[in-house]
Motif scaffolding. Structure first.
Motif, PDB file in Angstrom:
ATOM      1  N   GLU A 163      42.721  54.694  23.785  1.00 30.73           N
ATOM      2  CA  GLU A 163      43.443  53.759  22.914  1.00 30.73           C
ATOM      3  C   GLU A 163      42.933  52.324  23.124  1.00 30.73           C
ATOM      4  O   GLU A 163      42.683  51.595  22.157  1.00 30.73           O
ATOM      5  CB  GLU A 163      44.933  53.856  23.261  1.00 30.73           C
ATOM      6  CG  GLU A 163      45.827  53.178  22.275  1.00 30.73           C
ATOM      7  CD  GLU A 163      47.290  53.287  22.716  1.00 30.73           C
ATOM      8  OE1 GLU A 163      47.702  54.357  23.207  1.00 30.73           O
ATOM      9  OE2 GLU A 163      47.997  52.283  22.576  1.00 30.73           O
ATOM     10  N   LYS A 219      38.316  54.466  13.094  1.00 29.46           N
ATOM     11  CA  LYS A 219      37.140  53.911  13.773  1.00 29.46           C
ATOM     12  C   LYS A 219      36.018  54.936  13.695  1.00 29.46           C
ATOM     13  O   LYS A 219      36.203  56.060  13.224  1.00 29.46           O
ATOM     14  CB  LYS A 219      37.482  53.590  15.232  1.00 29.46           C
ATOM     15  CG  LYS A 219      38.564  52.532  15.404  1.00 29.46           C
ATOM     16  CD  LYS A 219      38.019  51.129  15.251  1.00 29.46           C
ATOM     17  CE  LYS A 219      39.072  50.075  15.278  1.00 29.46           C
ATOM     18  NZ  LYS A 219      38.918  49.068  16.291  1.00 29.46           N
ATOM     19  N   GLY A 264      34.132  51.694  17.518  1.00 24.46           N
ATOM     20  CA  GLY A 264      34.162  53.143  17.554  1.00 24.46           C
ATOM     21  C   GLY A 264      33.846  53.646  18.943  1.00 24.46           C
ATOM     22  O   GLY A 264      33.788  52.881  19.908  1.00 24.46           O
ATOM     23  N   ILE A 265      33.632  54.971  19.019  1.00 25.42           N
ATOM     24  CA  ILE A 265      33.286  55.610  20.291  1.00 25.42           C
ATOM     25  C   ILE A 265      31.879  56.181  20.161  1.00 25.42           C
ATOM     26  O   ILE A 265      31.557  56.830  19.168  1.00 25.42           O
ATOM     27  CB  ILE A 265      34.259  56.783  20.595  1.00 25.42           C
ATOM     28  CG1 ILE A 265      35.704  56.280  20.707  1.00 25.42           C
ATOM     29  CG2 ILE A 265      33.793  57.557  21.816  1.00 25.42           C
ATOM     30  CD1 ILE A 265      36.200  55.968  22.086  1.00 25.42           C
ATOM     31  N   GLU A 268      40.947  61.073  17.785  1.00 22.78           N
ATOM     32  CA  GLU A 268      41.645  59.795  17.938  1.00 22.78           C
ATOM     33  C   GLU A 268      40.861  58.673  17.237  1.00 22.78           C
ATOM     34  O   GLU A 268      41.459  57.795  16.595  1.00 22.78           O
ATOM     35  CB  GLU A 268      41.819  59.490  19.435  1.00 22.78           C
ATOM     36  CG  GLU A 268      42.778  58.372  19.757  1.00 22.78           C
ATOM     37  CD  GLU A 268      44.189  58.549  19.178  1.00 22.78           C
ATOM     38  OE1 GLU A 268      44.567  59.672  18.812  1.00 22.78           O
ATOM     39  OE2 GLU A 268      44.886  57.524  19.062  1.00 22.78           O
ATOM     40  N   ALA A 269      39.544  58.717  17.354  1.00 16.83           N
ATOM     41  CA  ALA A 269      38.717  57.705  16.681  1.00 16.83           C
ATOM     42  C   ALA A 269      38.938  57.768  15.166  1.00 16.83           C
ATOM     43  O   ALA A 269      39.153  56.750  14.505  1.00 16.83           O
ATOM     44  CB  ALA A 269      37.236  57.913  17.023  1.00 16.83           C
ATOM     45  N   PHE A 328      32.823  57.419  15.065  1.00 19.41           N
ATOM     46  CA  PHE A 328      32.578  58.337  16.181  1.00 19.41           C
ATOM     47  C   PHE A 328      31.115  58.784  16.148  1.00 19.41           C
ATOM     48  O   PHE A 328      30.630  59.274  15.127  1.00 19.41           O
ATOM     49  CB  PHE A 328      33.505  59.554  16.090  1.00 19.41           C
ATOM     50  CG  PHE A 328      33.252  60.568  17.169  1.00 19.41           C
ATOM     51  CD1 PHE A 328      33.611  60.311  18.486  1.00 19.41           C
ATOM     52  CD2 PHE A 328      32.614  61.761  16.884  1.00 19.41           C
ATOM     53  CE1 PHE A 328      33.348  61.219  19.492  1.00 19.41           C
ATOM     54  CE2 PHE A 328      32.351  62.693  17.885  1.00 19.41           C
ATOM     55  CZ  PHE A 328      32.724  62.418  19.193  1.00 19.41           C
ATOM     56  N   LEU A 340      39.360  51.940  21.697  1.00 17.00           N
ATOM     57  CA  LEU A 340      39.348  51.886  20.227  1.00 17.00           C
ATOM     58  C   LEU A 340      39.943  50.585  19.697  1.00 17.00           C
ATOM     59  O   LEU A 340      39.570  50.115  18.624  1.00 17.00           O
ATOM     60  CB  LEU A 340      40.076  53.105  19.655  1.00 17.00           C
ATOM     61  CG  LEU A 340      39.294  54.412  19.764  1.00 17.00           C
ATOM     62  CD1 LEU A 340      40.182  55.602  19.439  1.00 17.00           C
ATOM     63  CD2 LEU A 340      38.078  54.384  18.843  1.00 17.00           C
ATOM     64  N   ARG A 370      42.351  56.511  13.992  1.00 14.38           N
ATOM     65  CA  ARG A 370      42.470  55.049  13.972  1.00 14.38           C
ATOM     66  C   ARG A 370      41.455  54.401  13.027  1.00 14.38           C
ATOM     67  O   ARG A 370      41.210  53.191  13.100  1.00 14.38           O
ATOM     68  CB  ARG A 370      42.280  54.500  15.384  1.00 14.38           C
ATOM     69  CG  ARG A 370      43.440  54.842  16.266  1.00 14.38           C
ATOM     70  CD  ARG A 370      43.202  54.453  17.701  1.00 14.38           C
ATOM     71  NE  ARG A 370      44.333  54.871  18.506  1.00 14.38           N
ATOM     72  CZ  ARG A 370      45.398  54.105  18.750  1.00 14.38           C
ATOM     73  NH1 ARG A 370      45.452  52.891  18.291  1.00 14.38           N
ATOM     74  NH2 ARG A 370      46.392  54.561  19.483  1.00 14.38           N
TER      75      ARG A 370
END
Ligand SMILES: [Zn+2]
Length: 424
Positions: free
Chosen positions: A201, A235, A209-210, A229-230, A237, A204, A233
């Motif tokens: 969390e 965002k 992003g991740i 999760e990315a 990945f 992000l 939200r």
């Protein structure tokens, strides 16, 4: 490095070979711009006024994959890297890079990133996508580097002469930082190979992003939870895939990645699947070559994959994306044998992608914002054959290796927002 700011209020003209973002080729012409917008354009070599810049006009480059956090280790690593295998150098958690990162101070890491940012601005890079290690702290290091005032890195800014100069100094450039000159996409990752929802969390919240290391490094459940999760939200990945050995692409695609990096040990069938999905694949051939690895750029390109270029770890290769374009052109016969048209295909891999949510291209067209750069060569007035010039080939493009490069564009007339910066 020095930045000269030109007066932006009056109308200016740039002329030379202009990159047509639709046809993906150069045409001879001119651009008139005013207050940061292109107000007129024309073909032919006679511009309506004396050009402020004459040269090769194209969008600023994008470096699609960097790890700038390890810039500071370049000297240490480059001395020994050829004797080591990939895993020993870059794999988490115990690869040499990760041991060096863990022992380095934050100041040192930030200093290294600042040096790389400076190199990128100088070589015409307008955007970059960085994969930051070390969890939330790693992202903060990048933020700190981007917020460093240019003056603190020893860059002088020369302002336009005239009555507004004093004003400009005080209001516009007093705290001019790196993030005013270059646009970043930061992909964070957990500090270790295990993570908690609260760490994800925080990452992000602070990053775009991740960007995970190899798929095989991660627990199956963690990998998909992080991806989910990315996406939740809104965002991005991304993940390194099949760099050291083959990894199951079909499983990875279940996580709906926005970008894949490497795909060195991939199959023809996988190229077709990725081409169909439209997911961009970033290749970093220069860094891979240090470990005797070669991304199948030709095969993927022919299969219709959206191939992009990046420079990967700054400790291995300087973040100079035009050098990566040149390397790709000279080391992949498919492109080299096509000459100028082959070079343009490689150049395209270092420009933003039209219509993509990550890196949409600002076309060089009338009415659009003037975000282009002009690459010039000191003492040169003839810019015919821009592909040869950009390829660094003084012999008309017949050179067969990047070692034949003898010409390098060193001056960029950069137009950003409604100001004009010349980088010397
Ligand atoms: Zn990488």
């Amino acid at each position: 490095m020095k930045i000269v700011v030109h007066n932006h209020e009056q109308s200016h003209v740039a002329a030379g070979w202009i990159w047509d973002c639709t046809k993906e080729e150069f045409f001879d012409g001119w651009i008139e711009f005013e207050n940061g917008r292109i107000v007129a354009m024309g073909r032919g070599s006679i511009p309506p006024a004396t050009p402020l810049f004459r040269g090769i006009i194209l969008p600023r480059f994008i470096n699609h994959h960097t790890h700038l956090g390890d810039s500071i280790f370049a000297e240490t690593i480059r001395a020994t890297v050829r004797t080591m295998d990939l895993r020993a150098v870059v794999a988490p958690p115990d690869g040499l890079k990760h041991r060096l990162l863990a022992s380095a101070g934050k100041e040192e890491i930030v200093k290294g990133i600042v040096q790389s940012l400076q190199k990128m601005i100088y070589n015409g890079t307008g955007r970059f996508i960085d994969f930051r290690e070390e969890g939330i702290q790693g992202i903060y290091c990048m933020h700190e580097a981007l917020r460093t005032p240019l003056a603190d890195a020893g860059i002088t800014i020369s302002l336009p002469s005239g009555e507004n100069a004093r004003n400009a100094r005080e209001t516009l450039y007093g705290d001019f930082t790196f993030q005013d000159m270059i646009f970043s996409f930061i992909f964070g990752r957990p500090a270790s190979l295990t993570c908690t929802p609260s760490e994800i969390e925080r990452i992000l919240a602070a990053a775009d992003g991740i960007g995970l290391s190899a798929y095989a490094d991660w627990e199956h459940g963690d990998f998909f939870a992080i991806a989910e999760e990315a996406h939740r939200r809104n965002k991005l990945f991304a993940v390194h895939v099949s760099e050291e050995f083959h990894e199951p692409l079909d499983e990875i695609l279940d996580a709906h990645p926005d970008m894949l990096v490497h795909m060195i040990h991939s199959t023809r069938k996988e190229w077709d699947v990725v081409a169909e999905s439209g997911i961009p694949v970033v290749c970093c051939p220069q860094a891979n070559a240090l470990f005797d690895l070669r991304p199948p750029i030709e095969g993927m390109f022919q299969a219709g994959v959206n191939v992009m270029l990046g420079t990967d770890n700054a400790m291995l290769i300087d973040p100079d994306i035009l050098e990566e374009v040149r390397y790709t052109f000279y080391h992949y016969p498919l492109f080299r044998k096509q000459g100028k048209s082959g070079f343009r295909k490689c150049l395209r891999m270092a420009l933003p992608s039209a219509g993509k949510k990550l890196v949409s291209l600002e076309p060089i067209e009338e009415g659009k914002e003037a975000h282009f750069q002009v690459m010039t060569l000191p003492g040169r007035n003839d810019y015919s054959h821009p592909e040869h010039i950009l390829a660094g080939s003084s012999d008309g493009g017949t050179g067969t290796t990047s070692e034949s490069i003898t010409i390098k564009p060193v001056v960029h007339g950069l137009v950003r927002e409604n100001r004009i910066f010349e980088i010397l």
